[in-house]
Design a protein around this motif. Sequence first.
Motif, PDB file in Angstrom:
ATOM      1  N   LEU A  65       0.816  -1.217   0.000  1.00 46.25           N
ATOM      2  CA  LEU A  65       0.000   0.000   0.000  1.00 46.25           C
ATOM      3  C   LEU A  65       0.848   1.265   0.000  1.00 46.25           C
ATOM      4  O   LEU A  65       0.371   2.335  -0.344  1.00 46.25           O
ATOM      5  CB  LEU A  65      -0.914   0.031   1.224  1.00 46.25           C
ATOM      6  CG  LEU A  65      -2.037  -1.000   1.256  1.00 46.25           C
ATOM      7  CD1 LEU A  65      -2.991  -0.691   2.366  1.00 46.25           C
ATOM      8  CD2 LEU A  65      -2.777  -1.044  -0.052  1.00 46.25           C
ATOM      9  N   VAL A  66       2.087   1.136   0.408  1.00 44.11           N
ATOM     10  CA  VAL A  66       2.931   2.324   0.485  1.00 44.11           C
ATOM     11  C   VAL A  66       3.563   2.619  -0.880  1.00 44.11           C
ATOM     12  O   VAL A  66       3.576   3.748  -1.348  1.00 44.11           O
ATOM     13  CB  VAL A  66       4.024   2.139   1.554  1.00 44.11           C
ATOM     14  CG1 VAL A  66       4.875   3.378   1.663  1.00 44.11           C
ATOM     15  CG2 VAL A  66       3.382   1.824   2.893  1.00 44.11           C
ATOM     16  N   PHE A  79       6.357  -1.209   5.575  1.00 49.34           N
ATOM     17  CA  PHE A  79       5.006  -1.792   5.586  1.00 49.34           C
ATOM     18  C   PHE A  79       5.043  -3.246   5.117  1.00 49.34           C
ATOM     19  O   PHE A  79       4.467  -4.135   5.735  1.00 49.34           O
ATOM     20  CB  PHE A  79       4.099  -0.962   4.671  1.00 49.34           C
ATOM     21  CG  PHE A  79       2.747  -1.567   4.452  1.00 49.34           C
ATOM     22  CD1 PHE A  79       1.744  -1.427   5.407  1.00 49.34           C
ATOM     23  CD2 PHE A  79       2.466  -2.274   3.286  1.00 49.34           C
ATOM     24  CE1 PHE A  79       0.498  -1.972   5.202  1.00 49.34           C
ATOM     25  CE2 PHE A  79       1.217  -2.823   3.087  1.00 49.34           C
ATOM     26  CZ  PHE A  79       0.234  -2.679   4.045  1.00 49.34           C
ATOM     27  N   ILE A  86       3.964 -10.763   9.542  1.00 51.49           N
ATOM     28  CA  ILE A  86       2.673 -11.253  10.031  1.00 51.49           C
ATOM     29  C   ILE A  86       2.249 -12.507   9.283  1.00 51.49           C
ATOM     30  O   ILE A  86       1.742 -13.468   9.883  1.00 51.49           O
ATOM     31  CB  ILE A  86       1.630 -10.128   9.925  1.00 51.49           C
ATOM     32  CG1 ILE A  86       1.800  -9.253  11.152  1.00 51.49           C
ATOM     33  CG2 ILE A  86       0.221 -10.676   9.807  1.00 51.49           C
ATOM     34  CD1 ILE A  86       0.898  -8.114  11.240  1.00 51.49           C
ATOM     35  N   ARG A 107      -8.503  -5.704   6.911  1.00 49.94           N
ATOM     36  CA  ARG A 107      -7.815  -4.505   7.404  1.00 49.94           C
ATOM     37  C   ARG A 107      -7.538  -3.488   6.302  1.00 49.94           C
ATOM     38  O   ARG A 107      -7.597  -2.290   6.536  1.00 49.94           O
ATOM     39  CB  ARG A 107      -6.506  -4.907   8.089  1.00 49.94           C
ATOM     40  CG  ARG A 107      -6.752  -5.457   9.457  1.00 49.94           C
ATOM     41  CD  ARG A 107      -5.654  -6.374   9.909  1.00 49.94           C
ATOM     42  NE  ARG A 107      -5.979  -6.925  11.231  1.00 49.94           N
ATOM     43  CZ  ARG A 107      -6.864  -7.892  11.436  1.00 49.94           C
ATOM     44  NH1 ARG A 107      -7.493  -8.430  10.415  1.00 49.94           N
ATOM     45  NH2 ARG A 107      -7.113  -8.326  12.648  1.00 49.94           N
ATOM     46  N   TYR A 108      -7.210  -3.978   5.123  1.00 50.77           N
ATOM     47  CA  TYR A 108      -6.769  -3.049   4.080  1.00 50.77           C
ATOM     48  C   TYR A 108      -7.699  -3.008   2.870  1.00 50.77           C
ATOM     49  O   TYR A 108      -7.481  -2.235   1.951  1.00 50.77           O
ATOM     50  CB  TYR A 108      -5.343  -3.403   3.631  1.00 50.77           C
ATOM     51  CG  TYR A 108      -4.356  -3.242   4.753  1.00 50.77           C
ATOM     52  CD1 TYR A 108      -3.932  -1.967   5.135  1.00 50.77           C
ATOM     53  CD2 TYR A 108      -3.882  -4.330   5.461  1.00 50.77           C
ATOM     54  CE1 TYR A 108      -3.058  -1.807   6.188  1.00 50.77           C
ATOM     55  CE2 TYR A 108      -3.000  -4.175   6.516  1.00 50.77           C
ATOM     56  CZ  TYR A 108      -2.597  -2.914   6.870  1.00 50.77           C
ATOM     57  OH  TYR A 108      -1.733  -2.737   7.908  1.00 50.77           O
TER      58      TYR A 108
ATOM     59  N   ILE B 129      -1.489  -2.577  12.514  1.00 47.07           N
ATOM     60  CA  ILE B 129      -1.934  -3.410  11.393  1.00 47.07           C
ATOM     61  C   ILE B 129      -3.402  -3.785  11.553  1.00 47.07           C
ATOM     62  O   ILE B 129      -4.155  -3.788  10.584  1.00 47.07           O
ATOM     63  CB  ILE B 129      -1.011  -4.639  11.236  1.00 47.07           C
ATOM     64  CG1 ILE B 129       0.277  -4.168  10.564  1.00 47.07           C
ATOM     65  CG2 ILE B 129      -1.673  -5.729  10.403  1.00 47.07           C
ATOM     66  CD1 ILE B 129       1.355  -5.190  10.468  1.00 47.07           C
ATOM     67  N   GLY B 132      -5.369  -1.220  10.131  1.00 43.07           N
ATOM     68  CA  GLY B 132      -5.117  -0.942   8.722  1.00 43.07           C
ATOM     69  C   GLY B 132      -4.218   0.263   8.503  1.00 43.07           C
ATOM     70  O   GLY B 132      -4.323   0.934   7.484  1.00 43.07           O
ATOM     71  N   VAL B 133      -3.327   0.518   9.445  1.00 41.44           N
ATOM     72  CA  VAL B 133      -2.404   1.640   9.303  1.00 41.44           C
ATOM     73  C   VAL B 133      -1.362   1.272   8.256  1.00 41.44           C
ATOM     74  O   VAL B 133      -0.790   0.192   8.300  1.00 41.44           O
ATOM     75  CB  VAL B 133      -1.702   1.942  10.647  1.00 41.44           C
ATOM     76  CG1 VAL B 133      -0.585   2.952  10.456  1.00 41.44           C
ATOM     77  CG2 VAL B 133      -2.709   2.445  11.660  1.00 41.44           C
ATOM     78  N   TYR B 134      -1.174   2.123   7.270  1.00 41.01           N
ATOM     79  CA  TYR B 134      -0.089   1.860   6.328  1.00 41.01           C
ATOM     80  C   TYR B 134       0.810   3.070   6.144  1.00 41.01           C
ATOM     81  O   TYR B 134       1.712   3.076   5.307  1.00 41.01           O
ATOM     82  CB  TYR B 134      -0.613   1.357   4.985  1.00 41.01           C
ATOM     83  CG  TYR B 134      -1.473   2.338   4.232  1.00 41.01           C
ATOM     84  CD1 TYR B 134      -0.875   3.221   3.340  1.00 41.01           C
ATOM     85  CD2 TYR B 134      -2.833   2.379   4.397  1.00 41.01           C
ATOM     86  CE1 TYR B 134      -1.655   4.118   2.639  1.00 41.01           C
ATOM     87  CE2 TYR B 134      -3.603   3.266   3.710  1.00 41.01           C
ATOM     88  CZ  TYR B 134      -3.021   4.136   2.823  1.00 41.01           C
ATOM     89  OH  TYR B 134      -3.777   5.027   2.134  1.00 41.01           O
TER      90      TYR B 134
END
Lengths: 211, 176
Positions: A65-66, A79, A86, A107-108, B129, B132-134
Motif C-alpha cells: 500500500l505504500v 510496511f 505477520i 484490514r486493508y 496493522i 489498517g495503518v499503512y
Amino acid sequence: MMPQYFLFTIDNREKIAGVLVCLATFLLFSGLGWAQEAYKEAVPVAEDPEVEKRMLILTEDLRCLVCQNESIADSRAEFSNDIRRIIREQIKANKTDAEIIDFLVDRYGDFVLYNPPMKATTVLLWFGPLIMFMIGLWFLVRYLKMRRVQIEEVRLTEADEKKISAMLNDKTESLQLQNSSENLMKQEKTMGGKHQRTSEISTNENKGNKI
Amino acid sequence: MMRYLAPLFAFLVLAVFLFVGLSLNPRQVPSPLIDKPAPEFELYNLHEPDKLFSSKDNLGKVWLLNVWASWCIACRDEHPLLVQLAKSGIVPVYGLNYKDENTTAKQWLRLYGDPYVASLVDPDGTVGIDYGVYGVPETYVIDKQGIIRHKQIGPVTVDSLRNKIIPLIMELQEQT
C-alpha cells in the motif's frame, strides 16, 4: 605544435584512454559497493524455507500500500516487512492461505489484492475491456459496411471503353493522345465525381504513355 | 451532423474519466474498517508503563485515535493542530505511538507538546496493522459504540478538522 590545453592531440590519446579505463573501473567497483550496501539492508530470510516459500507465493499477489506498484514480495518498504512478518507468523500458526488473505482484506480492503474479486464495485474493472472491445468491433463493422456502399463500382459506358482502348492501342501519336486525354478529363469534370475511378485509371495510363 | 458530434462526444467521455481519475489520490486507500467496530487492544501508556489501557475503557464516549511516531516528519505538521484541539476540550485525543522508541517519543512530546490523554505504545505495529495503518500519521474518529466513523489518512489539516472531523464529532456526541 598543438597548444598544451588541447586534450585530444594524438600524443595524448593513450593517456586519455588510460584515464577512462581507470574511471570506468572505479565506477564499476563503486557500483558493486553500492550493491553490497543495499544487500546488507535486506531483511534476513526466515529460518524455515517452507514457510518462506508459502509466504512468497502469497505476497506475490498482494499490493504494497505504500509503494503501490510493487508486490509485497518485491517491496522493501517497512510496511511490506511488517506484512511479511505477520504472514510468516500466521503460517506458523497453521492458518490457511484463505484465512491469511481474509485477515489482510479485513484490514486493508480489496485494494491489497492484485487479483480483485468480482463484486458490484469491480464489474467495470472486470468487464470494461470487453465492453470497450465490443464498442470498437461495432464501429469497425459499421465502418466496413459503409465503405462497401461508398466504393460501389461504376460501370463504364461503351463510349468510355472505346476511348480507353483507343488510348491504350495508340502509342505512337502522343500529341493526339494528350488531346484526347484532355478531352476525357474535361468530360469527367462535367460528369461530376462519380467517375473517380475511371479518371484515376485514365490519368495513370496517361502518365505511362508519356514516358 | 452525427459524424461531427461523435468525436466530440467521445472526447467528453474520455475527459470526464480522466478528470475523475486524475483527481483521485491513489494514496487515499478507502479503509474497509469505516462503520465497523474498532479493533480492540490493550496497550501500555507511554508515561505510565505499568498501566494497561484497554480500548473498551473508551466505550460511551467519542474519541480520536491519532497514530504518530517521533520519526514521522508529517506528524510535526499536524501536531500543533492536535495540541489546539486537545486544549479546546472538544474531544479526547489518544495517541498510538507506532513503532517508536520510548525515550525519543517522550522527548518528542516534550519538544512539540503533548495533546494526548494517553499515548499507547505499539512498538512492533501489531495494533497498527489491526487498524489498517499503512502510513503515519493517521487519525480515527471512534464513536460511543466503539465504531470507527472516519479515517483521516495523512496529517489532519485546518480544512479537514473544520469541514469534516469536528462536525462529525459534534454529530456523534449528540447520539446516545
